[in-house]
Design a protein around this motif. Structure first.
Motif, PDB file in Angstrom:
ATOM      1  N   PRO A   1      34.394  37.268  36.771  1.00 52.99           N
ATOM      2  CA  PRO A   1      35.374  37.297  35.689  1.00 52.99           C
ATOM      3  C   PRO A   1      36.487  38.293  36.007  1.00 52.99           C
ATOM      4  N   CYS A   2      37.595  38.153  35.338  1.00 51.80           N
ATOM      5  CA  CYS A   2      38.741  39.048  35.538  1.00 51.80           C
ATOM      6  C   CYS A   2      38.356  40.479  35.144  1.00 51.80           C
ATOM      7  N   PRO A   3      38.603  41.466  36.011  1.00 52.53           N
ATOM      8  CA  PRO A   3      38.255  42.843  35.670  1.00 52.53           C
ATOM      9  C   PRO A   3      39.165  43.449  34.602  1.00 52.53           C
TER      10      PRO A   3
ATOM     11  N   CYS B   1      40.941  41.487  31.838  1.00 53.55           N
ATOM     12  CA  CYS B   1      40.789  40.882  30.506  1.00 53.55           C
ATOM     13  C   CYS B   1      39.436  40.196  30.325  1.00 53.55           C
ATOM     14  N   HIS B   2      38.599  40.196  31.356  1.00 56.53           N
ATOM     15  CA  HIS B   2      37.256  39.623  31.329  1.00 56.53           C
ATOM     16  C   HIS B   2      37.238  38.108  31.101  1.00 56.53           C
TER      17      HIS B   2
ATOM     18  N   GLU C   1      36.839  34.263  31.997  1.00 61.24           N
ATOM     19  CA  GLU C   1      35.936  33.564  32.913  1.00 61.24           C
ATOM     20  C   GLU C   1      36.649  32.454  33.680  1.00 61.24           C
TER      21      GLU C   1
ATOM     22  N   CYS D   1      43.666  35.563  37.784  1.00 66.84           N
ATOM     23  CA  CYS D   1      43.337  35.264  36.392  1.00 66.84           C
ATOM     24  C   CYS D   1      44.526  34.531  35.770  1.00 66.84           C
TER      25      CYS D   1
ATOM     26  N   SER E   1      34.062  48.478  40.103  1.00 66.10           N
ATOM     27  CA  SER E   1      32.753  48.619  39.470  1.00 66.10           C
ATOM     28  C   SER E   1      32.174  50.013  39.729  1.00 66.10           C
TER      29      SER E   1
END
Length: 111
Positions: free
Chosen positions: A5-7, A9-10, A12, A23, A39
């Motif tokens: 997933p986009c780091p 805006c999250h 999918e 994204c 991360s």
């Protein structure tokens, strides 16, 4: 194969563009090395009791807070839904009664 997933805006709905991921919702571009580094450097914010907070959590104020530049006071026990973690002294971004606010994590507890 599942894409990360986009780091930012999250979302999918990411897709690959050559060696990078893109994204479509926020136009953020990154590669696998950036994702691994992000991360490792993840922002860790703790509430007044030491519980780790995450984006989207619900918190409760543990004391009355005066709003700077206003005569408004946010009362103890006010529940705040859908928080966003951010860098800086006021490390929680949220909306209270429709107004955007920034709070310090030391004045909230996880609900």
């Amino acid at each position: 194969m599942s894409l990360p997933p986009c780091p930012k805006c999250h979302s999918e709905y990411t897709y690959e563009d050559g060696a990078q991921y893109v994204c479509p919702e926020c136009a953020h571009e990154w590669n696998e090395a950036d994702a691994a580094a992000a991360s490792d450097d993840a922002l860790e914010v703790k509430d007044a009791n030491g519980a780790v907070l995450q984006d989207g959590d619900t918190v409760v104020l543990i004391k009355d807070l005066k709003v700077k530049g206003s005569s408004m006071v946010i009362k103890q026990g006010t529940k705040v839904k859908g928080i966003r973690l951010q860098e800086g002294d006021h490390n929680i971004g949220c909306k209270i009664d429709g107004s955007a606010m920034n709070l310090k994590s030391e004045f909230v507890k996880k609900a």
